[in-house]
Design a protein around this motif. Structure first.
Motif, short mmCIF file in Angstrom:
data_model
loop_
_atom_site.label_atom_id
_atom_site.label_comp_id
_atom_site.label_asym_id
_atom_site.label_seq_id
_atom_site.Cartn_x
_atom_site.Cartn_y
_atom_site.Cartn_z
N VAL A 57 124.89 116.58 18.81
CA VAL A 57 125.08 115.72 17.51
C VAL A 57 125.32 114.41 17.75
CG1 VAL A 57 127.17 115.30 15.73
CG2 VAL A 57 126.68 117.63 16.88
N GLY A 58 123.85 113.72 17.49
CA GLY A 58 123.68 112.42 18.34
C GLY A 58 123.39 112.43 19.46
N GLN A 59 123.69 111.43 20.18
CA GLN A 59 123.16 111.56 21.70
C GLN A 59 124.56 111.57 22.40
OE1 GLN A 59 120.63 108.31 23.09
NE2 GLN A 59 119.02 108.60 21.48
N SER A 60 125.53 111.53 21.95
CA SER A 60 126.78 111.36 22.62
C SER A 60 127.67 112.81 22.67
CB SER A 60 127.57 110.08 22.39
OG SER A 60 128.12 110.27 20.90
N HIS A 61 127.37 113.78 21.92
CA HIS A 61 128.16 114.68 21.55
C HIS A 61 127.38 116.09 21.78
CE1 HIS A 61 130.47 111.43 19.76
NE2 HIS A 61 131.65 112.01 19.88
N LEU A 62 127.81 117.04 22.37
CA LEU A 62 127.40 118.27 22.60
C LEU A 62 128.06 119.34 21.93
CD1 LEU A 62 124.70 119.72 23.64
CD2 LEU A 62 126.11 120.27 25.62
N SER B 74 128.93 123.15 21.48
CA SER B 74 128.46 124.54 21.83
C SER B 74 129.27 125.72 21.35
CB SER B 74 128.61 124.61 23.53
OG SER B 74 130.13 124.46 23.79
N THR B 75 128.73 126.72 21.03
CA THR B 75 129.65 127.86 20.61
C THR B 75 129.40 128.96 21.60
OG1 THR B 75 127.52 128.98 19.56
CG2 THR B 75 128.57 127.50 18.23
N ALA B 76 130.37 130.01 21.48
CA ALA B 76 130.51 131.08 22.47
C ALA B 76 130.63 132.62 22.05
CB ALA B 76 131.50 130.71 23.79
N ALA B 77 130.64 133.39 22.96
CA ALA B 77 130.93 134.75 22.42
C ALA B 77 132.32 135.18 22.14
CB ALA B 77 130.31 135.90 23.58
N ASP B 78 133.04 134.25 22.23
CA ASP B 78 134.46 134.38 21.86
C ASP B 78 134.92 133.78 20.61
OD1 ASP B 78 134.48 131.67 22.72
OD2 ASP B 78 136.17 131.77 24.15
N TYR B 79 133.58 133.45 19.85
CA TYR B 79 133.83 132.64 18.46
C TYR B 79 134.39 131.33 18.35
CZ TYR B 79 133.29 137.75 17.27
OH TYR B 79 132.83 139.03 17.23
N SER B 80 134.46 130.54 19.66
CA SER B 80 134.71 129.28 19.59
C SER B 80 133.84 128.53 19.51
CB SER B 80 135.76 129.08 20.91
OG SER B 80 134.66 129.13 22.10
N TYR B 81 134.11 127.14 19.26
CA TYR B 81 133.07 126.05 19.20
C TYR B 81 133.81 124.73 20.07
CZ TYR B 81 134.54 123.08 15.26
OH TYR B 81 134.97 122.40 14.58
N PHE B 82 133.05 124.01 20.60
CA PHE B 82 133.75 122.86 21.37
C PHE B 82 132.70 121.87 21.24
CE2 PHE B 82 137.05 122.39 24.40
CZ PHE B 82 136.78 121.07 25.10
N PHE B 83 133.27 120.38 21.29
CA PHE B 83 132.46 119.42 21.35
C PHE B 83 132.61 118.73 22.77
CE2 PHE B 83 132.61 119.54 16.57
CZ PHE B 83 131.22 119.05 16.40
N SER B 84 131.80 118.23 23.33
CA SER B 84 131.96 117.71 24.76
C SER B 84 131.17 116.47 24.77
CB SER B 84 131.65 118.58 25.82
OG SER B 84 130.14 118.91 25.75
N SER B 85 131.43 115.60 25.56
CA SER B 85 130.70 114.22 25.79
C SER B 85 129.36 114.39 26.78
CB SER B 85 131.41 113.05 26.30
OG SER B 85 130.94 112.12 26.58
N THR B 86 128.43 113.65 26.47
CA THR B 86 127.22 113.77 27.32
C THR B 86 127.44 112.64 28.36
OG1 THR B 86 126.14 111.98 26.05
CG2 THR B 86 125.64 114.13 25.49
N LYS B 87 128.46 111.72 28.21
CA LYS B 87 128.62 110.68 29.40
C LYS B 87 129.62 111.29 30.24
CE LYS B 87 127.70 107.26 25.93
NZ LYS B 87 128.15 106.09 25.16
N SER B 88 130.59 112.16 29.96
CA SER B 88 131.55 112.40 31.12
C SER B 88 131.87 113.85 30.86
CB SER B 88 132.89 111.81 31.02
OG SER B 88 133.48 112.07 29.87
N SER B 89 132.81 114.29 31.86
CA SER B 89 133.20 116.08 31.61
C SER B 89 134.46 115.95 31.01
CB SER B 89 133.24 116.33 33.03
OG SER B 89 134.28 115.81 33.81
N GLU B 90 134.86 115.16 30.40
CA GLU B 90 136.08 115.12 29.48
C GLU B 90 135.80 115.56 28.16
OE1 GLU B 90 138.44 111.55 31.65
OE2 GLU B 90 138.14 111.45 29.69
N SER B 91 136.52 116.45 27.20
CA SER B 91 136.26 117.09 26.15
C SER B 91 136.88 115.90 25.29
CB SER B 91 137.22 118.07 25.85
OG SER B 91 138.58 117.75 26.08
N LEU B 92 136.22 116.14 24.16
CA LEU B 92 136.52 115.13 22.86
C LEU B 92 137.57 115.77 22.02
CD1 LEU B 92 133.08 113.51 22.24
CD2 LEU B 92 134.93 112.62 23.70
#
Length: 278
Positions: A241-246, A248-266
């Motif tokens: 989503v843009g260049q700064s957010h990723l 992801s969806t998983a087999a547990d039906y969850s989704y998550f936004f993470s940063s492309t710049k660090s390992s910290e979640s948004l």
């Protein structure tokens, strides 16, 4: 009912998302207000028995052609008029499930990766298979299969993921054109990779793994930018989503936004992606 999202493809020009879930694809319009408007849903995989699933989809740059592939190993091309889809071609050169699809920015080529250990290049107009790629020399160890393919936005490169059932997974950068020469291969992680995606600018590659982690890599050097353990189950779908957010969806039906710049979640992990229950 709830179904796992197995792929997400985004067309920025038309503000369209094509999502794979179950045996179907869903075409969604992203309105300027932020509302998600479902345009159509159609069946795309026709495998029999329990082993049925739609695993990969992409939409061409013009927004008028959708490619789908899954468990039944057929690559299907669909014409999209903005409201409905009509099957255009069915291509049957793969012998096992298709797990990755990518249109070249010109719209003239389609790349498909498969569990049959092949990555094929197709003429989008004629449906002819024009090239079959073999594993790069650095990624031949173990029982490797291709697990995803992406053309760069500039059209000069193709990226493929290679993975075994267990152990190290790899990413290869190919020259897109002529002989499709492998330029570089790097180890992604010591776990099998599930999905790879690229941001709209062609700067980053996102990868999702079987242990629920995601990683971001530099497209130019293939160097690792970050990797974070996010989900409790294997990653099934990803999109920048843009260049700064990723996303992801998983087999547990969850989704998550993470940063492309660090390992910290948004954002905190959420349960249920909006369109899972459509």
């Amino acid at each position: 009912k709830d179904e796992v999202v197995c792929s997400l493809a985004y067309n920025e020009k038309k503000s369209l998302v094509v999502a794979s879930k179950g045996t179907h694809c869903v075409v969604i319009h992203l309105e300027s207000s932020g509302k998600l408007n479902v345009i159509t849903e159609f069946r795309t995989d026709f495998a029999s028995g329990m082993d049925v699933g739609q695993y990969a989809a992409d939409i061409d740059p013009a927004g008028g052609l959708i490619a789908t592939g899954g468990e039944d190993s057929s690559l299907r091309l669909w014409k999209f008029d903005g409201k409905e889809v009509t099957q255009f071609k069915e291509l049957k050169r793969h012998s096992s499930e298709i797990n990755g699809l990518s249109f070249h920015p010109s719209g003239e080529l389609i790349a498909s990766s498969s569990k049959d250990k092949s990555c094929r290049l197709w003429d989008a107009k004629t449906g002819n298979c024009v090239k079959q790629l073999t594993f790069a020399a650095d990624a031949k160890s173990g029982n490797m299969v291709f697990k995803g393919c992406i053309f760069s936005p500039c059209g000069n490169f193709l990226y493929t993921a290679q993975t075994p059932m267990r152990g190290d997974s790899f990413l290869t950068k190919w020259e897109a054109g002529g002989e499709f020469t492998a330029l570089k291969t790097t180890k992604l992680y010591n776990k099998p990779v599930c999905k790879i995606v690229m941001d709209q600018g062609g700067n980053y590659i996102g990868a999702g793994f079987v242990d629920g982690s995601t990683g971001v890599y530099e497209a130019s050097s293939l160097g690792s930018r970050n990797r974070t353990l996010i989900h409790d189950m294997p990653v099934t779908g990803m999109s920048f989503v843009g260049q700064s957010h990723l996303l992801s969806t998983a087999a547990d039906y969850s989704y998550f936004f993470s940063s492309t710049k660090s390992s910290e979640s948004l954002l905190a992990k959420l349960t249920k992606l909006w369109f899972l229950g459509l």
